[in-house]
Scaffold this active site. Structure first.
Site, PDB file in Angstrom:
ATOM      1  N   ASP A  29      -3.456  -8.494  17.337  1.00 15.85           N
ATOM      2  CA  ASP A  29      -4.216  -7.772  16.324  1.00 15.85           C
ATOM      3  C   ASP A  29      -5.422  -8.601  15.880  1.00 15.85           C
ATOM      4  O   ASP A  29      -5.277  -9.778  15.517  1.00 15.85           O
ATOM      5  CB  ASP A  29      -3.273  -7.520  15.138  1.00 15.85           C
ATOM      6  N   ASN A  30      -6.609  -7.981  15.927  1.00 13.67           N
ATOM      7  CA  ASN A  30      -7.822  -8.642  15.434  1.00 13.67           C
ATOM      8  C   ASN A  30      -7.957 -10.108  15.851  1.00 13.67           C
ATOM      9  O   ASN A  30      -8.130 -10.992  15.009  1.00 13.67           O
ATOM     10  CB  ASN A  30      -7.854  -8.581  13.899  1.00 13.67           C
TER      11      ASN A  30
ATOM     12  N   ASP B 278      -2.916  -7.010  -0.163  1.00 14.02           N
ATOM     13  CA  ASP B 278      -1.585  -7.152   0.459  1.00 14.02           C
ATOM     14  C   ASP B 278      -1.606  -8.091   1.656  1.00 14.02           C
ATOM     15  O   ASP B 278      -0.583  -8.309   2.291  1.00 14.02           O
ATOM     16  CB  ASP B 278      -1.030  -5.777   0.868  1.00 14.02           C
TER      17      ASP B 278
ATOM     18  N   TYR C 125       1.377   4.001   6.806  1.00 15.23           N
ATOM     19  CA  TYR C 125       1.831   3.867   5.418  1.00 15.23           C
ATOM     20  C   TYR C 125       3.024   4.735   5.072  1.00 15.23           C
ATOM     21  O   TYR C 125       3.494   4.721   3.960  1.00 15.23           O
ATOM     22  CB  TYR C 125       0.678   4.202   4.465  1.00 15.23           C
TER      23      TYR C 125
ATOM     24  N   GLN D   5      -1.458 -12.921  10.152  1.00 20.31           N
ATOM     25  CA  GLN D   5      -1.835 -12.796   8.748  1.00 20.31           C
ATOM     26  C   GLN D   5      -0.532 -12.671   7.974  1.00 20.31           C
ATOM     27  O   GLN D   5       0.511 -12.440   8.569  1.00 20.31           O
ATOM     28  CB  GLN D   5      -2.713 -11.568   8.540  1.00 20.31           C
TER      29      GLN D   5
ATOM     30  N   GLU E 172      -7.032  -6.870  20.774  1.00 23.62           N
ATOM     31  CA  GLU E 172      -7.456  -5.715  19.978  1.00 23.62           C
ATOM     32  C   GLU E 172      -8.648  -6.126  19.129  1.00 23.62           C
ATOM     33  O   GLU E 172      -8.533  -6.368  17.934  1.00 23.62           O
ATOM     34  CB  GLU E 172      -6.304  -5.219  19.087  1.00 23.62           C
TER      35      GLU E 172
ATOM     36  N   LYS F  83       0.833  -1.199   0.000  1.00 24.15           N
ATOM     37  CA  LYS F  83       0.000   0.000   0.000  1.00 24.15           C
ATOM     38  C   LYS F  83       0.869   1.250   0.000  1.00 24.15           C
ATOM     39  O   LYS F  83       1.927   1.270   0.638  1.00 24.15           O
ATOM     40  CB  LYS F  83      -0.887   0.042   1.245  1.00 24.15           C
TER      41      LYS F  83
END
Lengths: 665, 665
Positions: free
Chosen positions: A383-384, A347, A526, A312, A412, A252
């Site tokens: 994360d998640n 991504d 980013y 991920q 999170e 990204k």
């Protein structure tokens, strides 16, 4: 005639044991040194006296500690035990009919009515003789002798004295008849975590944005200097977004554009590249040695480091080649990327938790955590977690905690309430909350009450964040400097655990990507940002002061004592917290309105706060140093948000000494 | 590496199932024909679509009925099943990830955004082909054909039509992939009892006091005539105090004196004499044949007979000789009588539930119930169940209900709340309550809300008594005729089950044994009374009217719809009840003050009651026949207790017809 499957003489009932999460399916959470107060409904048929005990032990140990329970009234009983070590404890409750005490109680009534007869003493003698058998030794001898005295009879006065002797009662009580005792089932568990689970000030920053010179990618060496800045402000935990190699495919660009430029650094959550995956370090941040030095510096400064674990993979992650079955393949042979139609996240590949190879995948994921624990990391910000199977987390956290009970996991999961609570139940030590979006008095009060009272508080620990790299709230976008002050005061005093994402927070970054978005414009997710930490308008002094107040006042180091108090102005919020031992009492009054001065009368329940109603008490503002002499329950407050967004008042209860001088506690 | 003991691909979580009593430890109570509405929290990680089903069956049957659950929002799901037969049902909940529905949902978004590609259809084709395998038969063929169409590709329009065909969705839904479905545990139970458990009007009288001539002991023949009197008033259940031989030893005299005269008849609760015990009939009441004729007459009149079971023995009970080990012996060889020091009840021996021979004793007690069931008795009013072991009742009621699921048990336990609730949980169909002592608006409202809402209502069914032979409340002692009217109206409209002890009630007997006592002066418990049933001031007409209203209005035949409404006068109580189907809506306004006229404005939540706010509605007083035209939420009421103690208002919602005429529903 069908078979009777119960022991019919077990007459005591045990119900409604607290604390227990979902009837004992999950462990109750506590921190080291806590006293675990246990209550239960214990009763039997008829009017016999009962005995009850709380039994506690380290999980799996054969050694139980037995604590007598006392009757609170209305068939509710209580006792407490202390959890002094990390790990898991178990507890259960026992109740039994106490025939000796029933006899004694009735005998006292008979003596009062002068209706006691020799037979009454013979009945007691028999019960005492039975206790003697259970006791054995010297106590047994003593009891046997006493039984003989009562059995032998004689003068009423003599019998009465021997039967009602408190020493006799105490000794028999020591050897209760538990033959038909009832024992609660199942054993209830307590997960004991480090104090940091209950109290901590967190600071998140992007390692990439720590270089002194514009445009250069920050390194762990730069991060070491940033640690000093964070430690000086009084924080306890530094949380870093992922530090692993970042994928190149579909990288990204700035502001989350789909076409990255050659110099775009990509999102750190697109984990994995030729250099490695979740166990590797992003080349531009430095080497393993650099990371180790960074960790050592944090330790020197008294800071703990929380790493981000985002399960991920970027398309370039080694797992994609090594374990293609861990991803979901489409009929055309490509791998399914993350997607929320019509949005696509090319991504990022999610793992397929329904893969047939799930066992190997779980074991590999566990090895990621072990890898970083080996490098000194003790806290993971996950994360998640709600996009991975619950069963995985329950297994993983139990596995890790068995070996490393000091490790903490922060969930999170900004999602629906039941999912957030489920993650807490299955083991996450702390959780992000809805706090960032609670701005009004009613909604703050309702939400904070929910999470700081049973049953929720027994499994869910809040970590209250003012902002995150994903969350720049409307309130912060629109309220100017005062809004940042308000949210800081709220987070740091409503939450024994709280955090800020800096330096965006202290430098009051408030430009959204576009109107209606909660994303930051020019987000560090980013791109590399350069921050002027020495800007004269920085909130750094306020943050430092607030953290110092938190560190000095035990009242602000727990959430369970939170109580809201009445103010006759909807934009003023008033609440207090107190230390466990009652010696530290802090009262907050916050102006929820970043634009206008608000004033009103606060009404305090002096009784509950144990403030004598008949004399003044001192309210010392720990932020400004101002001291107010307050009288009675109603007191005036006025807050101009441009000057100060709230009071943090230490209440000094005034005591009258015998010499008739007064002093402040 | 430790072993993984779970199925990691089972991703759905099921929590918070309702109804469930103590997490499923006890059965939920319902009556025949009820719809059991089941709710549960069902969710999974990520954003996949889910499927869920409720499975219900008769206990032990291999045949399950499966009902799809629908999502109510916020992860709460619901479905219902009907319990059409007496006995026990079981239910459980299943949840699974629905990959087809997830695909379909995402495809619809893609189609809207015109980003659908042939690969998307191929993925769907695969899922449909899997459903075809599960389906087999004609459905399988149909699905296979549709999968082929989507796999073959072609024009977008063509693919879109075939993929989004509702028939396809419906057919795939019929064959869900439950390979990794989660199933709730443990199976939850529902105890289904006769309608009489939910709705009934009870009348208690002493058979001894039914003779036409003064001084004669009433017989079952006299009782037959009394049945007609009771049936005419519209009652459903006649409850008789114990009808067994009464002990002579230590027999109590009139007004509970310890020295009985030769002609004193004793307390019917001092059970057992030379003539027999709990299975025998008191000689002066008649023979077995007389009892059978009495039962037959009751049946003819549509009355059910409730017998009293008091598990205790007079010193003359045959059990005392036959089973000395069932009683507690004292060191001097005597048996322990009932006692609450300094009070002694020498005419009653309690059973020792800790006897080593408890199994034989339980079995014998069970045979008492079976004996009377054999004579046509279907309801037992159990005396002081809280002085016998809970385990015994749980076993006994299960044993009896297994064979006779139509039999009801009323618990007469006036004791602490947890004990009363425990008896309900372990199987008692109904319970006496604290209602007799609740006279104020706040206390009535709080108590009735507690028992008519979950969790209590799922296990505890109230039977609201105005008075009993042991309970002549202060309110009745002091309030005169109006007080009796008030308590009747309250009992009969707050309780779908209610009862009176007559003729003491309708003849307004209000003299206590002494001031401060709740015992009746000249109580029938110790002597024969003669009642003038035809006294002109008898409350018989009011009672008859109230019972008729109850029988005609389904709203008054349930307790769950009870809602309290605001009145601006503390002495006026307003509440409504509604039939399950909403067609019958009854509003009560009761003057709680027996002395003064009270007036005020009632405020009704018209929305909740589904009364259109923009037009009038009729309130028809079913007691007086008066009709009021009410407008809007606030309406005036005035009640002079000397004239009327309350309104029972049938609310007629006014509907506008298309022709513009109005009519009353």
């Amino acid at each position: 005639m069908s078979k009777i499957r119960v022991e019919g003489r077990r007459r005591v009932v045990i119900e409604g044991i607290a604390p227990a999460v979902d009837g004992g399916r999950y462990a109750v959470k506590r921190t080291v040194g806590d006293e675990v107060r246990v209550e239960a409904d214990i009763f039997a048929d008829s009017s016999d006296a009962l005995g009850a005990a709380l039994l506690a032990h380290r999980e799996g140990s054969a050694e139980w500690t037995e604590i007598p329970m006392r009757h609170l009234g209305n068939d509710r009983w209580a006792a407490a035990f202390r959890v002094s070590e990390l790990g898991r404890y178990g507890f259960k409750v026992q109740g039994w009919v106490d025939h000796f005490e029933s006899w004694r109680r009735n005998l006292l009534k008979r003596i009062t009515a002068s209706t006691d007869t020799p037979v009454d003493y013979e009945i007691g003698a028999e019960l005492i003789a039975q206790a003697a058998e259970r006791a054995g030794g010297a106590d047994g001898d003593w009891l046997r002798a006493r039984a003989a005295v009562l059995r032998f009879g004689g003068e009423a006065k003599h019998l009465r004295t021997h039967a009602t002797d408190p020493m006799l009662q105490e000794l028999v009580l020591r050897y209760p008849d538990k033959q038909f005792a009832t024992e609660s089932e199942p054993e209830l568990m307590v997960a004991v975590e480090p104090e940091r689970a209950r109290f901590g000030s967190w600071y998140e920053f992007f390692p990439r944005s720590t270089a002194a010179e514009a445009g250069r990618h920050g390194s762990f060496a730069d991060c070491e200097r940033r640690l000093e800045y964070v430690a000086e402000m009084g924080f306890h935990v530094v949380y870093l977004p992922p530090v692993h190699p970042i994928g190149l495919s579909y990288r990204k660009g700035r502001n989350n554009t789909t076409e990255a430029q050659a110099d775009d650094c990509g999102s750190p959550w697109a984990i994995g590249a030729a250099d490695g995956g979740h166990k590797a370090i992003h080349r531009e941040l430095g080497t393993e040695q650099d990371f180790q030095r960074f960790m050592a510096r944090a330790r020197e400064l008294g800071l703990e480091v929380a790493l981000d674990v985002a399960l991920q993979a970027s398309p370039d992650h080694p797992y994609v080649q090594e374990h293609p079955s861990w991803f979901r393949a489409r009929p055309d042979g490509t791998i399914e990327y993350a997607e929320n139609p019509p949005k696509k996240y090319q991504d990022i590949y999610p793992f397929d938790f329904e893969t047939e190879d799930w066992r190997a995948m779980w074991v590999e994921f566990k090895s990621i955590f072990l890898h970083w624990i080996g490098k000194g990391v003790t806290i993971f910000r996950v994360d998640n977690p709600h996009t991975k199977a619950f069963a995985f987390w329950e297994w993983l956290i139990a596995e890790i905690k068995r070996e490393y009970p000091d490790v903490l996991f922060l969930s999170e999961a900004f999602t629906r309430p039941r999912i957030m609570y489920r993650l807490a139940k299955i083991g996450f030590s702390q959780s992000y909350t809805y706090f960032p979006w609670r701005n009004g008095k009613q909604e703050i009060t309702a939400y904070l009450r929910e999470i700081t009272q049973p049953p929720v508080r027994d499994f869910f620990r809040a970590n209250q964040w003012t902002n995150t790299p994903d969350i720049l709230t409307e309130f912060l976008q629109m309220g100017g400097r005062a809004a940042f002050g308000i949210r800081l005061l709220l987070a740091a005093t409503l939450g024994a655990n709280y955090g800020i994402y800096g330096p965006a927070f202290e430098l009051m970054e408030s430009q959204p990507l576009r109107q209606g978005s909660e994303e930051y414009l020019n987000s560090e997710k980013y791109e590399i940002r350069q921050w002027d930490l020495e800007r004269p308008d920085s909130l750094r002094p306020l943050i430092s002061r607030v953290n110092a107040i938190r560190n000095e006042n035990p009242a602000l180091q727990n959430d369970w004592s939170l109580r809201f108090h009445a103010v006759d102005n909807e934009r003023l919020l008033c609440y207090s917290k107190e230390a466990d031992d009652g010696t530290n009492l802090i009262l907050m009054v916050i102006n929820l309105d970043p634009h206008y001065t608000q004033r009103g009368f606060v009404t305090l329940p002096l009784d509950e706060l144990e403030i004598p109603a008949d004399r003044g008490y001192e309210a010392e503002d720990l932020l400004s140093g101002d001291r107010y002499l307050w009288h009675g329950p109603r007191n005036y407050v006025e807050l101009d948000p441009a000057q100060r967004q709230g009071h943090i008042l230490k209440l000094h209860r005034r005591l009258r000494l015998e010499t008739d001088f007064e002093y402040f506690l």
